[in-house]
Scaffold this motif. Structure first.
Motif, mmCIF file in Angstrom:
data_model
loop_
_atom_site.group_PDB
_atom_site.id
_atom_site.type_symbol
_atom_site.label_atom_id
_atom_site.label_comp_id
_atom_site.label_asym_id
_atom_site.label_seq_id
_atom_site.Cartn_x
_atom_site.Cartn_y
_atom_site.Cartn_z
ATOM 1 N N THR A 123 39.929 25.951 29.830
ATOM 2 C CA THR A 123 40.202 27.286 29.300
ATOM 3 C C THR A 123 39.179 28.317 29.759
ATOM 4 O O THR A 123 39.162 29.439 29.257
ATOM 5 C CB THR A 123 40.257 27.259 27.771
ATOM 6 O OG1 THR A 123 39.012 26.756 27.259
ATOM 7 C CG2 THR A 123 41.385 26.350 27.291
ATOM 8 N N LEU A 124 38.334 27.940 30.736
ATOM 9 C CA LEU A 124 37.446 28.904 31.374
ATOM 10 C C LEU A 124 38.011 29.242 32.750
ATOM 11 O O LEU A 124 38.697 28.431 33.373
ATOM 12 C CB LEU A 124 36.036 28.332 31.536
ATOM 13 C CG LEU A 124 35.246 28.013 30.270
ATOM 14 C CD1 LEU A 124 33.842 27.544 30.635
ATOM 15 C CD2 LEU A 124 35.184 29.196 29.325
ATOM 16 N N SER A 125 37.720 30.447 33.215
ATOM 17 C CA SER A 125 38.165 30.832 34.549
ATOM 18 C C SER A 125 37.381 30.063 35.598
ATOM 19 O O SER A 125 36.374 29.410 35.304
ATOM 20 C CB SER A 125 37.956 32.341 34.752
ATOM 21 O OG SER A 125 36.563 32.646 34.839
ATOM 22 N N ARG A 183 35.542 31.311 37.925
ATOM 23 C CA ARG A 183 34.198 31.898 37.973
ATOM 24 C C ARG A 183 33.347 31.399 36.810
ATOM 25 O O ARG A 183 32.176 31.047 36.988
ATOM 26 C CB ARG A 183 34.279 33.423 37.955
ATOM 27 C CG ARG A 183 32.919 34.111 38.073
ATOM 28 C CD ARG A 183 33.049 35.626 38.045
ATOM 29 N NE ARG A 183 31.753 36.255 38.251
ATOM 30 C CZ ARG A 183 30.860 36.438 37.287
ATOM 31 N NH1 ARG A 183 31.132 36.031 36.044
ATOM 32 N NH2 ARG A 183 29.700 37.013 37.549
ATOM 33 N N GLU A 184 33.911 31.358 35.613
ATOM 34 C CA GLU A 184 33.156 30.904 34.441
ATOM 35 C C GLU A 184 32.773 29.434 34.573
ATOM 36 O O GLU A 184 31.678 29.029 34.170
ATOM 37 C CB GLU A 184 33.975 31.146 33.174
ATOM 38 C CG GLU A 184 34.099 32.620 32.813
ATOM 39 C CD GLU A 184 35.154 32.887 31.755
ATOM 40 O OE1 GLU A 184 35.090 33.944 31.115
ATOM 41 O OE2 GLU A 184 36.063 32.033 31.578
ATOM 42 N N ASN A 185 33.689 28.612 35.121
ATOM 43 C CA ASN A 185 33.353 27.212 35.371
ATOM 44 C C ASN A 185 32.147 27.102 36.285
ATOM 45 O O ASN A 185 31.251 26.269 36.055
ATOM 46 C CB ASN A 185 34.541 26.497 36.012
ATOM 47 C CG ASN A 185 35.415 25.762 35.026
ATOM 48 O OD1 ASN A 185 35.159 24.619 34.664
ATOM 49 N ND2 ASN A 185 36.467 26.445 34.576
ATOM 50 N N ILE A 236 29.683 29.289 36.917
ATOM 51 C CA ILE A 236 28.399 29.801 36.430
ATOM 52 C C ILE A 236 27.937 29.125 35.139
ATOM 53 O O ILE A 236 26.802 29.323 34.713
ATOM 54 C CB ILE A 236 28.431 31.327 36.234
ATOM 55 C CG1 ILE A 236 29.420 31.718 35.130
ATOM 56 C CG2 ILE A 236 28.782 32.025 37.544
ATOM 57 C CD1 ILE A 236 29.417 33.214 34.830
ATOM 58 N N ALA A 237 28.814 28.301 34.547
ATOM 59 C CA ALA A 237 28.490 27.710 33.244
ATOM 60 C C ALA A 237 27.225 26.866 33.276
ATOM 61 O O ALA A 237 26.440 26.856 32.326
ATOM 62 C CB ALA A 237 29.673 26.884 32.744
ATOM 63 N N THR A 238 27.025 26.128 34.354
ATOM 64 C CA THR A 238 25.862 25.239 34.437
ATOM 65 C C THR A 238 24.970 25.585 35.628
ATOM 66 O O THR A 238 24.153 24.772 36.052
ATOM 67 C CB THR A 238 26.310 23.765 34.555
ATOM 68 O OG1 THR A 238 27.170 23.629 35.691
ATOM 69 C CG2 THR A 238 27.060 23.325 33.311
ATOM 70 N N ASN A 243 39.665 34.393 38.830
ATOM 71 C CA ASN A 243 39.956 34.792 37.450
ATOM 72 C C ASN A 243 41.024 33.929 36.787
ATOM 73 O O ASN A 243 41.390 34.173 35.635
ATOM 74 C CB ASN A 243 40.385 36.265 37.421
ATOM 75 C CG ASN A 243 39.251 37.187 37.847
ATOM 76 O OD1 ASN A 243 38.112 37.006 37.448
ATOM 77 N ND2 ASN A 243 39.573 38.167 38.668
ATOM 78 N N LEU A 278 42.501 30.485 35.017
ATOM 79 C CA LEU A 278 41.962 29.429 34.176
ATOM 80 C C LEU A 278 41.967 28.101 34.921
ATOM 81 O O LEU A 278 42.835 27.848 35.765
ATOM 82 C CB LEU A 278 42.773 29.303 32.886
ATOM 83 C CG LEU A 278 42.777 30.518 31.953
ATOM 84 C CD1 LEU A 278 43.558 30.205 30.695
ATOM 85 C CD2 LEU A 278 41.361 30.961 31.611
ATOM 86 N N ARG A 328 31.121 23.461 41.122
ATOM 87 C CA ARG A 328 30.327 23.521 39.885
ATOM 88 C C ARG A 328 29.081 22.657 39.993
ATOM 89 O O ARG A 328 27.987 23.061 39.570
ATOM 90 C CB ARG A 328 31.193 23.069 38.704
ATOM 91 C CG ARG A 328 30.502 23.143 37.358
ATOM 92 C CD ARG A 328 31.422 22.680 36.242
ATOM 93 N NE ARG A 328 31.849 21.300 36.431
ATOM 94 C CZ ARG A 328 32.681 20.659 35.609
ATOM 95 N NH1 ARG A 328 33.200 21.305 34.566
ATOM 96 N NH2 ARG A 328 33.022 19.406 35.829
#
Length: 233
Positions: A90-92, A94-96, A98-100, A128, A130, A146
């Motif tokens: 449920t993260l984009s 990009r979010e995946n 930068i998460a770690t 952008n 998911l 990632r």
């Protein structure tokens, strides 16, 4: 860089690893092969501290990490691309990525968004979207990206190309070849023997929780019926 000495691991009362010995030198790509259920993923989980060793010693860059927690092992510079990808659905994209993310690079050119997007253009196109909207191949690219965003000293891939279409598999192997050329130390679990043989510096085969065979590619090719003996059903 990484050594396992007489490592034993159990799930409750069921022992899975029986004295694993493995060495991975800096800059090398090493494979860990074997039939399903022989202990490959358990070996990776033990290295990462997800299933702690019951006996033996694991050293990384000269430091004993046998009893360390997974987050400590990650911070030490080991990144895992897990079996089944396990991206954040449920993260984009990009979010995946930068998460770690962490800049712990030990060489020039640390991994960042621009560098990952350059290596995997599809991820930039889908930045952008998911994670759960991506194809299997795109999810694997995202899982690798990632892991690279942590700027690891050691990259581990569990079932690197399992279930992927041939074109995507070749794209993943091309990326691994590029990473090796750049000096990335890598441990790979996969079933595509020919692809691994083109890149591997060293190979290990695990059978019923023990290393049953170890050698370079020349030795592997010289072994009679290698695939049928160690990898066949």
């Amino acid at each position: 860089m990484l050594t396992l000495e007489n490592v034993e691991t159990s799930y409750g009362t069921s022992q899975v690893l029986f004295g694993i010995n493995l060495t991975l030198n800096e800059g090398h790509l090493v494979t860990l092969m074997g039939r399903n259920g022989m202990g490959k993923t358990t070996t990776v989980r033990t290295i990462m501290g997800l299933t702690p060793a019951k006996a033996g010693t694991i050293r990384f860059k000269g430091e004993t990490i046998t009893a360390k927690r997974p987050y400590q092992i990650g911070r030490a510079g080991i990144a895992l691309v897990p079996e089944g990808r396990q991206i954040f659905p449920t993260l984009s994209v990009r979010e995946n990525l930068i998460a770690t993310a962490a800049n712990r690079a030990e060489r020039k050119g640390p991994w960042d968004l621009d560098k990952v997007y350059a290596r995997f253009p599809r991820l930039k196109d889908r930045a952008n979207q998911l994670g759960n909207s991506l194809s299997g191949g795109e999810q694997q690219m995202l899982a690798i990206g990632r892991a690279l965003m942590t700027n690891p000293t050691l990259l581990i891939l569990d079932e690197a190309t399992e279930g992927l279409a041939p074109m995507i598999r070749q794209e993943i192997w091309s990326v691994l070849a590029e990473l090796k050329a750049e000096g990335q130390t890598t441990l790979v679990i996969d079933k595509n023997l020919d692809d691994m043989a083109r890149l591997a510096d060293d190979n290990y085969v695990i059978v019923k929780g023990q290393i049953a065979w170890h050698g370079d590619v020349a030795a592997m090719r010289a072994e009679d019926n290698f695939a049928e003996k160690y990898l066949g059903v």
